[in-house]
Design a protein around this motif. Structure first.
Motif, PDB file in Angstrom:
ATOM      1  N   GLN A   8       0.824  -1.211   0.000  1.00 20.01           N
ATOM      2  CA  GLN A   8       0.000   0.000   0.000  1.00 20.01           C
ATOM      3  C   GLN A   8       0.857   1.261   0.000  1.00 20.01           C
ATOM      4  O   GLN A   8       0.596   2.202  -0.742  1.00 20.01           O
ATOM      5  N   ARG A   9       1.900   1.278   0.831  1.00 22.69           N
ATOM      6  CA  ARG A   9       2.750   2.479   0.952  1.00 22.69           C
ATOM      7  C   ARG A   9       3.490   2.784  -0.352  1.00 22.69           C
ATOM      8  O   ARG A   9       3.629   3.936  -0.742  1.00 22.69           O
ATOM      9  N   ASN A  10       3.952   1.732  -1.049  1.00 19.53           N
ATOM     10  CA  ASN A  10       4.704   1.938  -2.286  1.00 19.53           C
ATOM     11  C   ASN A  10       3.824   1.998  -3.527  1.00 19.53           C
ATOM     12  O   ASN A  10       4.323   2.243  -4.619  1.00 19.53           O
ATOM     13  N   GLY A  11       2.527   1.744  -3.383  1.00 22.23           N
ATOM     14  CA  GLY A  11       1.618   1.833  -4.514  1.00 22.23           C
ATOM     15  C   GLY A  11       1.783   0.718  -5.526  1.00 22.23           C
ATOM     16  O   GLY A  11       1.531   0.921  -6.709  1.00 22.23           O
ATOM     17  N   PHE A  12       2.204  -0.463  -5.086  1.00 19.64           N
ATOM     18  CA  PHE A  12       2.370  -1.596  -5.999  1.00 19.64           C
ATOM     19  C   PHE A  12       1.009  -2.027  -6.528  1.00 19.64           C
ATOM     20  O   PHE A  12       0.053  -2.150  -5.765  1.00 19.64           O
ATOM     21  N   VAL A  13       0.912  -2.259  -7.825  1.00 27.13           N
ATOM     22  CA  VAL A  13      -0.337  -2.670  -8.451  1.00 27.13           C
ATOM     23  C   VAL A  13      -0.231  -4.090  -8.984  1.00 27.13           C
ATOM     24  O   VAL A  13      -1.162  -4.875  -8.876  1.00 27.13           O
ATOM     25  N   THR A  14       0.905  -4.447  -9.562  1.00 20.77           N
ATOM     26  CA  THR A  14       1.093  -5.767 -10.156  1.00 20.77           C
ATOM     27  C   THR A  14       2.250  -6.487  -9.477  1.00 20.77           C
ATOM     28  O   THR A  14       3.041  -5.875  -8.754  1.00 20.77           O
ATOM     29  N   LEU A  15       2.353  -7.781  -9.753  1.00 21.04           N
ATOM     30  CA  LEU A  15       3.491  -8.546  -9.242  1.00 21.04           C
ATOM     31  C   LEU A  15       4.791  -8.024  -9.847  1.00 21.04           C
ATOM     32  O   LEU A  15       5.835  -8.037  -9.198  1.00 21.04           O
ATOM     33  N   GLY A  16       4.731  -7.509 -11.064  1.00 21.98           N
ATOM     34  CA  GLY A  16       5.907  -6.893 -11.674  1.00 21.98           C
ATOM     35  C   GLY A  16       6.414  -5.707 -10.868  1.00 21.98           C
ATOM     36  O   GLY A  16       7.620  -5.524 -10.718  1.00 21.98           O
ATOM     37  N   ASP A  17       5.505  -4.902 -10.317  1.00 19.45           N
ATOM     38  CA  ASP A  17       5.905  -3.778  -9.468  1.00 19.45           C
ATOM     39  C   ASP A  17       6.623  -4.270  -8.221  1.00 19.45           C
ATOM     40  O   ASP A  17       7.627  -3.692  -7.801  1.00 19.45           O
ATOM     41  N   VAL A  18       6.106  -5.334  -7.619  1.00 19.13           N
ATOM     42  CA  VAL A  18       6.735  -5.887  -6.414  1.00 19.13           C
ATOM     43  C   VAL A  18       8.119  -6.438  -6.746  1.00 19.13           C
ATOM     44  O   VAL A  18       9.089  -6.179  -6.033  1.00 19.13           O
ATOM     45  N   LEU A  19       8.226  -7.184  -7.857  1.00 19.50           N
ATOM     46  CA  LEU A  19       9.510  -7.779  -8.225  1.00 19.50           C
ATOM     47  C   LEU A  19      10.532  -6.731  -8.633  1.00 19.50           C
ATOM     48  O   LEU A  19      11.732  -6.928  -8.465  1.00 19.50           O
ATOM     49  N   ARG A  20      10.077  -5.582  -9.164  1.00 17.12           N
ATOM     50  CA  ARG A  20      11.000  -4.494  -9.491  1.00 17.12           C
ATOM     51  C   ARG A  20      11.703  -3.980  -8.236  1.00 17.12           C
ATOM     52  O   ARG A  20      12.841  -3.539  -8.292  1.00 17.12           O
ATOM     53  N   ALA A  21      11.001  -4.015  -7.107  1.00 13.09           N
ATOM     54  CA  ALA A  21      11.577  -3.529  -5.852  1.00 13.09           C
ATOM     55  C   ALA A  21      12.442  -4.581  -5.168  1.00 13.09           C
ATOM     56  O   ALA A  21      13.221  -4.254  -4.275  1.00 13.09           O
ATOM     57  N   ALA A  22      12.321  -5.837  -5.579  1.00 10.27           N
ATOM     58  CA  ALA A  22      13.085  -6.917  -4.947  1.00 10.27           C
ATOM     59  C   ALA A  22      14.553  -6.837  -5.359  1.00 10.27           C
ATOM     60  O   ALA A  22      14.855  -6.614  -6.529  1.00 10.27           O
ATOM     61  N   PRO A  23      15.464  -7.020  -4.413  1.00 12.05           N
ATOM     62  CA  PRO A  23      16.881  -6.970  -4.756  1.00 12.05           C
ATOM     63  C   PRO A  23      17.263  -8.158  -5.646  1.00 12.05           C
ATOM     64  O   PRO A  23      16.844  -9.287  -5.410  1.00 12.05           O
ATOM     65  N   GLY A  24      18.041  -7.884  -6.697  1.00  9.21           N
ATOM     66  CA  GLY A  24      18.535  -8.943  -7.565  1.00  9.21           C
ATOM     67  C   GLY A  24      17.574  -9.423  -8.625  1.00  9.21           C
ATOM     68  O   GLY A  24      17.867 -10.366  -9.341  1.00  9.21           O
ATOM     69  N   VAL A  25      16.404  -8.787  -8.761  1.00 10.09           N
ATOM     70  CA  VAL A  25      15.428  -9.183  -9.773  1.00 10.09           C
ATOM     71  C   VAL A  25      15.357  -8.071 -10.808  1.00 10.09           C
ATOM     72  O   VAL A  25      15.247  -6.895 -10.458  1.00 10.09           O
ATOM     73  N   ARG A  26      15.423  -8.461 -12.067  1.00  5.75           N
ATOM     74  CA  ARG A  26      15.334  -7.477 -13.152  1.00  5.75           C
ATOM     75  C   ARG A  26      14.057  -7.732 -13.935  1.00  5.75           C
ATOM     76  O   ARG A  26      13.834  -8.829 -14.423  1.00  5.75           O
ATOM     77  N   VAL A  27      13.195  -6.720 -14.050  1.00  6.60           N
ATOM     78  CA  VAL A  27      11.903  -6.839 -14.716  1.00  6.60           C
ATOM     79  C   VAL A  27      11.922  -5.988 -15.977  1.00  6.60           C
ATOM     80  O   VAL A  27      12.329  -4.830 -15.935  1.00  6.60           O
ATOM     81  N   SER A  28      11.476  -6.589 -17.097  1.00  7.74           N
ATOM     82  CA  SER A  28      11.385  -5.827 -18.341  1.00  7.74           C
ATOM     83  C   SER A  28       9.948  -5.392 -18.551  1.00  7.74           C
ATOM     84  O   SER A  28       9.017  -6.100 -18.197  1.00  7.74           O
TER      85      SER A  28
END
Length: 173
Positions: free
Chosen positions: A18-38
């Protein structure tokens, strides 16, 4: 317990979503360390992501409440707006090969979306969002439980609709 697991685990709570405004799993994975999302990704898999050099859409198992959401025979997993992360209590990202614990398809790791438990017989949860540039989002969950004691049957139905009319990004220098 996280400190007893022989893997690196990264956990995102409902408050973080909620605080970061994540909408999709891609948004969450973008914030995860070591994960690269295209983004936008490709036509077959939607947004694609890499974890430890492996394409996560193919070599990472995605679970909802510890239940795999993609059959093993399917070649890839799209990670668009169809997954119910707004109703999640937490999202656990397990780094590294976990096939011994989670089965086939968890060579790069595991993403487990843990939904909020509800003790009511039947319940609904909804999340409605509006934003700039024609952004509208609706996440809806209907669930409940039947029977009692050891013979409990729990069910959940998810629906999600996200519309972005304009994806232009404007930067203020």
């Amino acid at each position: 317990d996280v400190d007893q697991v022989p893997f690196t685990v990264w956990v995102v709570t409902a408050q973080d979503i909620q605080r970061n405004g994540f909408v999709t799993l891609g948004d969450v994975l973008r914030a995860a360390p070591g994960v690269r999302v295209s983004q936008p990704g490709n036509a077959l898999e939607g947004e694609t992501f890499l974890l430890r050099g492996l394409p996560g859409n193919r070599y990472m198992k995605v679970l909802i409440n510890d239940v795999p959401i993609k059959p093993t025979a399917a070649p890839g997993m799209p990670i668009g707006a169809q997954l119910p992360i707004r109703q999640a209590e937490r999202i656990e990202v397990v780094y590294g090969p976990a096939t011994a614990i989670y089965g086939d398809g968890a060579c790069a790791g595991v993403v487990n979306i843990v939904l909020k438990e509800n003790e009511r017989p039947i319940f609904t949860q909804a999340d409605l969002s509006f934003g700039n540039f024609g952004y509208n989002s609706l996440d809806l969950m209907l669930g409940g439980k039947l029977f009692q004691d050891k013979n409990i049957f729990r069910f959940s139905l998810y629906g999600s609709s996200t519309v972005r009319e304009s994806t232009d990004y404007f930067y203020d220098e």
